[in-house]
Design an enzyme around this catalytic site. Structure first.
Site, PDB file in Angstrom:
ATOM      1  CG  ASP A  52      -4.296  -1.840   0.499  1.00  0.00           C
ATOM      2  OD1 ASP A  52      -3.502  -2.514   1.169  1.00  0.00           O
ATOM      3  OD2 ASP A  52      -4.218  -0.594   0.405  1.00  0.00           O
ATOM      4  CB  SER A  80      -0.967  -0.050   1.184  1.00  0.00           C
ATOM      5  OG  SER A  80      -2.029   0.850   1.021  1.00  0.00           O
TER       6      SER A  80
END
Length: 428
Positions: free
Chosen positions: A177, A38
């Protein structure tokens, strides 16, 4: 020997990693591998490009409009949230319809900061984590996968925190993610050949406890909460950068302290040794006389709360100082001198050292416990200081309440020890 840096995801909490980068620059630490998830993947890409200063500048000037196309009307304060209920409702209607917020500025930021030529020419290996949707199958992405202009897409894929952000769609796949599989890719660093790893978590409770206190792994995590993952408040971001710097310098023994940060002290104060010996006696009395388990001994709790398998005498004292400073609500965003902190603590508790201090009324044990439980922790510690100093005057059977307030009694012991006062143990 290959050293890797593994960077966790966490939205704007990634500012903490800018503080980490400041520290390793100052320390001259080199690395051969970078992995990230991320926001950690974007921070990591800048490290691969040898653009540490640019990474720090990015976070020092971070604003919401660099990530979202419109202000997110969600306040961390519940009262403010309720005041803006109409605006919030409107936002969520659009949010649901578009399957996530408009992150056009975030895409533009990735395009601005990711330099494919620098990235690919760098000798530093790289890996990120993303997850395919809807199968939730994880994907480890390396430099080879990011060639031919795919780098920006994979950086976005790793940071597509669905449903807050929309899914990332390209090459016939949908991605979300990487944190849905591994928010701190230590395993990926090992797969890439790391012999030594510096892992930087963004959670104050480590997400990979199995890697904490392990040889060849320096596990750095926030000593205090970093707040929300979309908190763009400039003050919070500045504080998180500072915390990342402090925690890294402590991890490399350049600053003292465990949670709070202290200027390094060459000599261990005599009181540290004195408190440690008193704590050993106190823990023995707790386990033998009060029939508590070894897990409930204060020294064991100090290790557990400090996320350490073992604490030295010096660290044991700093762990206790942490507890007292938290109780006094002292700021974690300052660098302290030990002697000044000891003076501050002594002044805060000075009234309890006087025989004229207000003692608890003469009550039965049940009423005493009930009365103490209505007090805040500082008031309890003050009462316990008095009980330890003047057992004959306190009218409280100390041994009967220590089992309930053992940790607070240890705090009282530390404060008394800091003043160099002798104690009689027979009352316990």
């Amino acid at each position: 020997m290959k050293r890797a840096i593994a960077l966790a995801g966490g939205g704007t909490k990634g500012a903490y990693q800018a503080g980490f980068v400041k520290a390793i620059q100052e320390l001259g630490i080199q690395y051969d591998i970078v992995t990230g998830t991320s926001i950690g993947s974007l921070n990591g890409a800048l490290l691969v490009q040898h653009e540490e200063d640019r990474l720090i500048d990015l976070w020092e000037h971070m604003e919401m409009n660099r990530v979202l196309a419109e202000d997110m009307p969600i306040k961390l304060n519940v009262d403010e949230f309720l005041k803006e209920s109409n605006r919030v409702a409107s936002f969520f209607k659009k949010y649901v319809k578009e399957q996530g917020a408009d992150i056009t500025p975030f895409k533009e930021m990735i395009h601005e900061y990711y330099n494919e030529e620098k990235f690919m020419k760098s000798s530093i290996q790289y890996g990120l984590v993303t997850v395919e949707f809807p199968t939730l199958k994880y994907r480890y992405i390396t430099k080879d996968d990011m060639k031919e202009g795919k780098g920006e897409k994979f950086l976005l894929a790793s940071a597509s925190c669905f449903p807050a952000f929309p899914r990332c769609i390209f090459d016939g796949c949908e991605f979300v993610d990487g944190g849905y599989y591994d928010n701190l890719p230590i395993e990926l660093a090992l797969r890439l050949g790391a012999d030594e790893i510096i892992a930087v978590d963004l959670d104050d409770k480590p997400i990979h406890r199995q890697f904490v206190n392990k040889p060849s792994i320096i596990y750095i995590h926030p000593s205090f909460s970093l707040g929300s993952f979309l908190d763009f408040d400039p003050k919070r971001i500045t504080q998180n950068i500072l915390l990342g710097y402090f925690d890294t310098m402590k991890a490399f023994r350049k600053l003292d302290g465990i949670r709070y940060a202290f200027y390094p002290e060459e000599n261990v104060p005599q009181m540290f040794q004195d408190f440690y010996l008193r704590l050993l006696i106190f823990d023995h009395k707790l386990t033998k006389l009060m029939l508590i388990s070894d897990e409930d001994a204060v020294s064991t709790k100090l290790c557990r709360e400090s996320q350490r398998a073992f604490l030295s005498i010096r660290e044991m004292n700093f762990a206790m100082i942490d507890s007292i400073m938290v109780m006094l609500q002292m700021s974690p965003y300052e660098l302290y001198h030990l002697n000044q902190v000891i003076d501050t603590i002594q002044k805060e508790f000075e009234p309890a050292f006087s025989k004229d201090f207000e003692v608890l009324p003469e009550l039965n044990v049940k009423e005493i416990i009930k009365t103490l439980e209505t007090m805040n922790k500082k008031e309890i510690v003050m009462k316990l200081i008095y009980c330890l100093l003047y057992p004959e005057a306190s009218k409280i059977p100390l041994r009967l309440i220590i089992n309930v307030f053992g940790y607070e009694t240890a705090m009282a012991l530390w404060i008394i020890t800091s003043k160099g006062i002798e104690l009689e143990w027979k009352e316990m």
